[in-house]
Design an enzyme around this catalytic site. Structure first.
Site, PDB file in Angstrom:
ATOM      1  N   SER A  38       1.476   9.007   8.183  1.00 35.64           N
ATOM      2  CA  SER A  38       1.166   9.010   6.739  1.00 35.64           C
ATOM      3  C   SER A  38       0.529   7.708   6.289  1.00 35.64           C
ATOM      4  O   SER A  38       1.201   6.846   5.727  1.00 35.64           O
ATOM      5  CB  SER A  38       2.462   9.248   5.942  1.00 35.64           C
ATOM      6  N   LYS A  47       6.165   2.804  17.701  1.00 35.48           N
ATOM      7  CA  LYS A  47       4.762   3.266  17.756  1.00 35.48           C
ATOM      8  C   LYS A  47       3.803   2.153  17.370  1.00 35.48           C
ATOM      9  O   LYS A  47       2.637   2.146  17.784  1.00 35.48           O
ATOM     10  CB  LYS A  47       4.576   4.498  16.872  1.00 35.48           C
ATOM     11  N   ARG A  86       7.549  -8.743  -6.357  1.00 38.31           N
ATOM     12  CA  ARG A  86       7.846 -10.148  -6.665  1.00 38.31           C
ATOM     13  C   ARG A  86       6.704 -10.849  -7.399  1.00 38.31           C
ATOM     14  O   ARG A  86       6.931 -11.783  -8.150  1.00 38.31           O
ATOM     15  CB  ARG A  86       8.128 -10.913  -5.366  1.00 38.31           C
ATOM     16  N   ALA A  99      -1.288   5.403   3.814  1.00 39.61           N
ATOM     17  CA  ALA A  99      -1.364   5.394   2.359  1.00 39.61           C
ATOM     18  C   ALA A  99      -2.755   5.787   1.868  1.00 39.61           C
ATOM     19  O   ALA A  99      -2.896   6.495   0.865  1.00 39.61           O
ATOM     20  CB  ALA A  99      -0.992   4.008   1.830  1.00 39.61           C
ATOM     21  N   LYS A 114       9.495   0.337   8.750  1.00 36.41           N
ATOM     22  CA  LYS A 114       9.295   0.684  10.159  1.00 36.41           C
ATOM     23  C   LYS A 114       9.315  -0.577  11.017  1.00 36.41           C
ATOM     24  O   LYS A 114       8.328  -1.296  11.092  1.00 36.41           O
ATOM     25  CB  LYS A 114       7.965   1.433  10.335  1.00 36.41           C
ATOM     26  N   THR A 147      -1.177   6.262  14.106  1.00 34.00           N
ATOM     27  CA  THR A 147      -1.198   4.801  14.085  1.00 34.00           C
ATOM     28  C   THR A 147      -2.033   4.224  15.215  1.00 34.00           C
ATOM     29  O   THR A 147      -2.635   3.162  15.066  1.00 34.00           O
ATOM     30  CB  THR A 147       0.245   4.261  14.176  1.00 34.00           C
ATOM     31  N   SER A 170       0.820  -1.211   0.000  1.00 31.68           N
ATOM     32  CA  SER A 170       0.000   0.000   0.000  1.00 31.68           C
ATOM     33  C   SER A 170       0.855   1.262   0.000  1.00 31.68           C
ATOM     34  O   SER A 170       0.614   2.190  -0.776  1.00 31.68           O
ATOM     35  CB  SER A 170      -0.950  -0.016   1.200  1.00 31.68           C
ATOM     36  N   ARG A 226      -2.999  -1.247  10.354  1.00 25.14           N
ATOM     37  CA  ARG A 226      -3.175  -2.693  10.535  1.00 25.14           C
ATOM     38  C   ARG A 226      -2.766  -3.117  11.951  1.00 25.14           C
ATOM     39  O   ARG A 226      -3.281  -4.107  12.471  1.00 25.14           O
ATOM     40  CB  ARG A 226      -2.389  -3.457   9.480  1.00 25.14           C
TER      41      ARG A 226
END
Length: 338
Positions: free
Chosen positions: A143, A196, A33, A145, A110, A253, A12, A260
């Site tokens: 940020s 985070k 890939r 996506a 990250k 986040t 993403s 996620r």
């Protein structure tokens, strides 16, 4: 001046940044890939497994051939999950040696490597020879996506020990809705970006359990305190953690369903098993692996990280979340200012 930029990683964030760089006037090749994913990007200009609603520029070229992607690229942006970063960096180093290129390397990864506890820039320095790169820059900050894709106003940090490289990245990425600041604290930027995700899992779990704003605010604030403690123990500037790659990234986040890590925590709070959460997510949940690395690292450095420790026990020792919360709230009373 337009430059050729290679983006390695078509998830993403990687694919959204690649699309934005084309809008900024650059020539971009996106490496992945998966041949089916590449074919769909090239023919339908879609990437539905990661970005369901985004229609990509027809100028975006995707490929499974890393050599073709990086050939003649002045800049290479790496957006690969932490556990796959070293392997990709080794492959890239070999290609750059053969092509006799020295691009600027940017990463937007990250996390912390398992067992070694290395930050992404440390892994890249180990695997990509100095003669094969001009420098390494970290791109980090609040940020999602999904928000960048719809041109929501976004501000991030480009961190590098060589400030001219950070300024180059600033110019490449900045536009009317995406603003880039510079920073010379790579350590702080990377620790903030990685840790985070741990707190975001905790925030999601709290909401899944039915807790409200007060609990979330307390978790974010005290979570930031222990993120800063570990980062400073490794030489980070404390001020970085009240910036975009610190509190900024933590807030977005730990409060958004686009995260996620937050979604994983929410499902855990709702009573789902970790194995089922990982399987159903379909994407890497960096915070799960970073929790283990940060827990082990904090113990080695004797840094107090009670929230991280509690989440480690939940994720890896099967501890009940409610019991973990109860223990956090019943710890010895102490001062907020350290």
């Amino acid at each position: 001046m337009a430059e050729k930029i290679a983006v390695l990683g078509a998830g993403s964030w990687g694919s959204t940044l690649a699309n934005m760089l084309i809008e900024n006037g650059h020539s971009v090749m996106l490496w992945a890939r998966n041949q089916k994913q590449v074919d769909r990007l090239n023919t339908e200009h879609r990437n539905p497994e990661y970005m369901k609603d985004l229609v990509y520029s027809d100028q975006l070229v995707a490929t499974t051939d890393m050599r073709a992607a990086v050939k003649d690229a002045a800049v290479i942006l790496i957006v690969i999950p932490t556990k796959g970063l070293r392997q990709v960096a080794k492959q890239l180093d070999q290609l750059l040696g053969e092509l006799q290129q020295q691009p600027l390397i940017i990463h937007a990864t990250k996390g912390l490597e398992q067992n070694t506890y290395k930050r992404p820039s440390e892994m890249l320095k180990e695997e990509i020879a100095p003669e094969h790169r001009r420098g390494i820059v970290v791109l980090s900050g609040p940020s999602h996506a999904e928000d960048v894709a719809i041109k929501d106003m976004t501000a991030v940090t480009a961190a590098s020990t060589e400030i001219d490289n950070a300024k180059e990245v600033q110019k490449l990425f900045s536009n009317s809705y995406f603003r880039v600041y510079t920073n010379d604290d790579v350590i702080g930027a990377e620790f903030g970006a990685a840790l985070k995700n741990i707190i975001a899992i905790g925030a999601g779990a709290l909401q899944g359990l039915g807790y409200h704003d007060n609990a979330r605010a307390a978790l974010i604030t005290r979570g930031l305190a222990e993120i800063r403690r570990l980062g400073v123990a490794f030489g980070a500037n404390p001020l970085t953690f009240i910036g975009l790659s610190g509190v900024g990234d933590l807030v977005v986040t730990a409060t958004s369903k686009n995260s996620r890590n937050w979604r994983a925590g929410y499902q855990l709070g709702q009573g789902q098993k970790l194995a089922d959460v990982i399987e159903n997510m379909g994407m890497v949940i960096e915070g799960v692996y970073t929790t283990k690395a940060a827990y082990e690292l904090s113990r080695k450095r004797q840094v107090k990280m009670p929230i991280t420790e509690a989440l480690y026990e939940v994720l890896y020792s099967g501890k009940d979340i409610k019991d973990a919360i109860s223990q956090l709230m019943s710890r010895d009373l102490t001062s907020e200012i350290e």
